[in-house]
Write a protein that holds these residues in place. Structure first.
Motif, short mmCIF file in Angstrom:
data_model
loop_
_atom_site.label_atom_id
_atom_site.label_comp_id
_atom_site.label_asym_id
_atom_site.label_seq_id
_atom_site.Cartn_x
_atom_site.Cartn_y
_atom_site.Cartn_z
N MET A 175 0.69 -1.13 -0.18
CA MET A 175 -0.01 -0.06 -0.05
C MET A 175 0.83 1.23 -0.04
O MET A 175 0.29 2.48 -0.24
N GLU A 176 2.03 0.99 0.16
CA GLU A 176 3.08 2.27 0.15
C GLU A 176 3.62 2.44 -1.09
O GLU A 176 4.74 3.43 -1.47
N LEU A 177 3.38 1.58 -2.15
CA LEU A 177 4.09 1.62 -3.59
C LEU A 177 3.04 2.37 -4.38
O LEU A 177 1.87 2.30 -4.28
N SER A 178 3.68 2.94 -5.60
CA SER A 178 3.01 3.46 -6.61
C SER A 178 2.25 2.49 -7.33
O SER A 178 2.61 1.31 -7.58
N GLN A 180 -13.79 2.13 -7.32
CA GLN A 180 -14.42 2.76 -6.00
C GLN A 180 -15.68 2.93 -6.09
O GLN A 180 -16.45 2.99 -7.10
N SER A 184 -13.63 -3.87 2.33
CA SER A 184 -14.52 -2.72 1.63
C SER A 184 -13.49 -1.57 0.74
O SER A 184 -12.43 -1.73 1.27
N GLY A 185 -14.03 -0.97 -0.18
CA GLY A 185 -13.17 -0.09 -0.70
C GLY A 185 -13.04 -0.44 -2.21
O GLY A 185 -12.45 0.48 -3.14
N PRO A 190 -5.93 3.74 -7.95
CA PRO A 190 -7.01 2.66 -7.38
C PRO A 190 -6.51 2.47 -5.99
O PRO A 190 -5.84 2.90 -5.28
N PRO A 191 -7.50 1.80 -5.38
CA PRO A 191 -7.49 1.44 -3.95
C PRO A 191 -6.69 0.24 -3.71
O PRO A 191 -6.95 -1.01 -3.79
N GLY A 212 3.14 9.10 -5.05
CA GLY A 212 1.96 8.62 -4.15
C GLY A 212 1.56 7.43 -4.89
O GLY A 212 1.73 7.40 -6.25
N PRO A 213 0.95 6.33 -4.44
CA PRO A 213 0.90 6.21 -2.92
C PRO A 213 2.43 6.42 -2.43
O PRO A 213 3.27 5.89 -2.69
N ALA A 214 2.36 7.05 -1.14
CA ALA A 214 3.67 7.60 -0.49
C ALA A 214 4.04 6.30 0.59
O ALA A 214 3.22 5.71 1.02
N GLN A 215 5.13 6.52 1.10
CA GLN A 215 5.52 5.56 2.15
C GLN A 215 5.11 6.41 3.39
O GLN A 215 4.85 7.54 3.54
N LEU A 216 4.57 5.42 4.53
CA LEU A 216 3.97 5.74 5.84
C LEU A 216 5.08 5.84 6.81
O LEU A 216 6.18 5.12 6.42
N GLN A 229 -3.52 9.29 0.11
CA GLN A 229 -2.32 8.39 -0.29
C GLN A 229 -0.98 9.21 -0.45
O GLN A 229 0.08 8.82 -0.74
N ILE A 269 -3.36 6.04 3.01
CA ILE A 269 -3.34 5.19 1.72
C ILE A 269 -4.08 5.65 0.66
O ILE A 269 -5.26 6.33 0.99
N SER A 270 -4.14 4.81 -0.69
CA SER A 270 -5.37 5.24 -1.64
C SER A 270 -6.67 4.53 -1.28
O SER A 270 -6.79 3.55 -0.46
N GLY A 271 -7.62 5.23 -1.77
CA GLY A 271 -8.97 4.49 -1.42
C GLY A 271 -9.94 5.64 -0.54
O GLY A 271 -11.05 5.33 -0.42
N PRO A 285 -14.51 3.04 2.91
CA PRO A 285 -13.42 2.11 2.77
C PRO A 285 -12.72 2.34 4.34
O PRO A 285 -11.83 3.02 4.69
N PHE A 300 -10.69 0.32 6.20
CA PHE A 300 -9.06 0.23 6.39
C PHE A 300 -8.26 1.62 5.95
O PHE A 300 -7.63 2.00 6.64
N ILE A 349 -6.15 3.97 8.44
CA ILE A 349 -4.93 4.32 8.30
C ILE A 349 -4.84 5.90 8.40
O ILE A 349 -3.73 6.37 8.98
#
Lengths: 381, 381
Positions: free
Chosen positions: A48-51, A84, A215-216, A254-255, B21-25, B209, B214-216, B255, B257, B261
């Motif tokens: 979830m941290e990756l492009s 989504q 969900s999502g 995207p999610p 993005g999505p970026a690191q946490l 994100q 995160i994305s979503g 969404p 989750f 986050i």
């Protein structure tokens, strides 16, 4: 030490979730996600941290699409989209794209419960909707096909394959519908619980949080040629099918995590033996509950016409002296919680108890529930 | 043994992600989520396996809302929504609700790059859009306010606070805009990197994100009274603000989750010392990179007008003999990867290198990057 069924040091910490969704996931899947949580396949990050443009995520979504195509034998003439907004977004996207597909500019909606009613009302915002059967009040079955009022040449026929609140399942396309009418189906709550022939459908959609994830994300399987026929130029970007087809579900970000979990669920379904095995499990789980109801001498009562009983959502009442006994239902829910089983309260629209048996519930867990039901009846009748 | 910066047994497995993005946490946040992955606060399940109607999830979303209200001092006259569809969904929701707010039935769009251009074009689907400045081709700054063409009484003024591709940041509402014009701002890529006065805005939205998750999920902060003024009855359900306000962002299944986050990120921001501390960090991190560029004697070149330089997305070229050197840029990206730093490739629209410095990147990590930049220059000039 954690075992595969959620016992830690011999104590069960894992709750058994019979709710209508978001649903529980297979425990081994959860453990697997946890194992790769800090470093997904050597990527040095959580997925979830990756492009979404990274090769790592590209593989996730491609594998997910390939697996679901394999599970359902989806031909190339259909697009598979991960979008989504859940089913609710599809309630609008469908009429926005297809209401005017035929000169009738009318869509036929079969309303069998809460969700199909919502979809029909949303479609009415954008054009002409023909209610195939009158709006119900109780929804305990589906009126006989002979009484249906179908349009001569509707743009499409819409139905919901499973109504979660009323526990009504329509397990195949109604025979009365002519072969040339495009069929749109909301399978949110029974998708991937049984095999079906996708080529009979024009659009099938299902949100993930019941049978294949969290969900999502909502999966949309759609005939590409139909999308090409859309002439509406004022569809909001986020609801446009063509733009998502052209961009592999990545027109916008995207999610990613929800898609990753869906990909794990697809792999899990394949491991179980595909939809044949899942279908057998769904039969077993739901039969356990329906048999317990039937053998209860009227202590447990499900009001749905047998033919339309849902295998994934089973609402029932506890009846004493011929009437639903709310006090006993409250006790049932309370004692279930004490036995580690949660989310058994029925939807407020129908009351009573509801047992949801999605893919994350095993036959063993359904057995645990019916054992509890039998004991509860013995203790309270 | 895993340490808080991602070293396992002394080896760094964690990649440093400078992508857009999505970026690191923050790593400690990721570890915390992992720790409660199989059993969230004694619930016997992962938070993503629980009903959005459960008291457990209700607390998550309520805490998230409370924290973000505290961080930004958001008054009760604004709703805080957690929605799906990212900024892209908002590109449609905004004009669908507000294009006809004033008799002019026109919205003013300040287009400063890729994202605001996309938003303006989407709004044109639904009504009249006035482009405040002509469509640019390079986007290396913002034309002088004196040259802007503003409408007499626009329904709203729209701008994007930070353009990720072109690296242009507009750090406050342009002074030229009259106080009574409703301001709508896409803050997707610099939200929560600096304090701002929410009461100057009518709508602020930001996808998670980049700076808070995160994305979503997309956060929408919106004036409730403005939503009440909407008269458009044909807005797709999923884009309707009122229905989500009335249902606490849970008209449809949210969404969960991604919201969880985000709630962790809000708590993390508070722990860091709130937006004052985050703002100082953003200044430090971006100054490190811009100084390295400025002190490179033209080896590294950023083309953006100084006043509008983004603190979160810094595109630059490596220049030899006065022209961008793609071969050297490819080497830069390759050697960065060898030094554990990923996603430094610039967007294809502008080429070169791009450094994104979202909230999940620490000052220490930005320092690591500029040390690499200096060494690379020494070795290649």
């Amino acid at each position: 030490m954690t075992t595969t069924d959620g016992h830690i040091n011999g104590h069960s910490v894992r709750k058994l979730n019979f709710g209508a969704g978001p649903a529980q996931l297979p425990y081994e899947l959860l453990e697997n996600v946890k194992d790769e949580f800090l470093n997904y396949h050597g990527a040095g990050a959580n997925i979830m941290e990756l492009s979404h443009r990274s090769s790592t995520f590209a593989k996730v979504i491609q594998d997910a699409e390939q697996d679901i195509r394999e599970i359902l034998s989806i031909p190339e003439s259909y697009a598979v989209l991960f979008l989504q907004g859940g089913a609710t977004a599809q309630f609008s996207a469908i009429p926005l794209h297809f209401l005017n597909l035929k000169p009738s500019q009318t869509a036929d909606y079969l309303v069998t419960g809460y969700w199909s009613e919502k979809a029909a009302k949303e479609a009415e915002k954008f054009g002409k909707v023909n209610w195939v059967v009158p709006k119900g009040s109780k929804y305990q079955g589906v009126p006989a096909e002979a009484s249906w009022k179908l349009s001569a040449d509707p743009s499409y026929f819409y139905y919901c394959a499973n109504e979660t609140i009323h526990g009504i399942e329509v397990d195949d396309i109604p025979a009365i519908i002519p072969k040339d009418v495009p069929i749109v189906c909301d399978m949110s709550s029974n998708f991937l619980t049984r095999p079906f022939d996708i080529t009979k459908f024009s659009v099938v959609f299902a949100s993930a949080q019941k049978n294949f994830g969290i969900s999502g994300v909502v999966l949309v399987i759609i005939r590409k040629d139909l999308v090409e026929k859309n002439t509406n130029k004022s569809i909001p970007l986020i609801l446009e099918y063509k733009i998502q087809i052209d961009n592999g579900s990545m027109y916008n970000t995207p999610p990613t995590f929800a898609i990753y979990i869906a990909s794990k669920m697809f792999a899990w379904i394949k491991q179980q033996g595909g939809l044949k095995a899942i279908n057998e499990g769904a039969d077993k789980k739901s039969s356990l509950v329906y048999q317990t109801i039937e053998q209860s001498n009227g202590f447990y009562v499900n009001f749905v016409e047998k033919k339309y009983r849902s295998r994934t959502n089973i609402p029932f009442r506890i009846v004493t002296n011929g009437v639903p006994d709310e006090k006993l239902e409250t006790l049932f829910i309370k004692e279930a919680i004490q036995s580690n089983m949660i989310e058994l309260k029925g939807h407020r629209a129908v009351g009573g108890i509801r047992v949801s048996l999605y893919n994350g519930i095993s036959v063993k867990e359904a057995t645990q529930l019916v054992n509890f039901m039998r004991t509860f009846q013995t203790n309270n009748s």
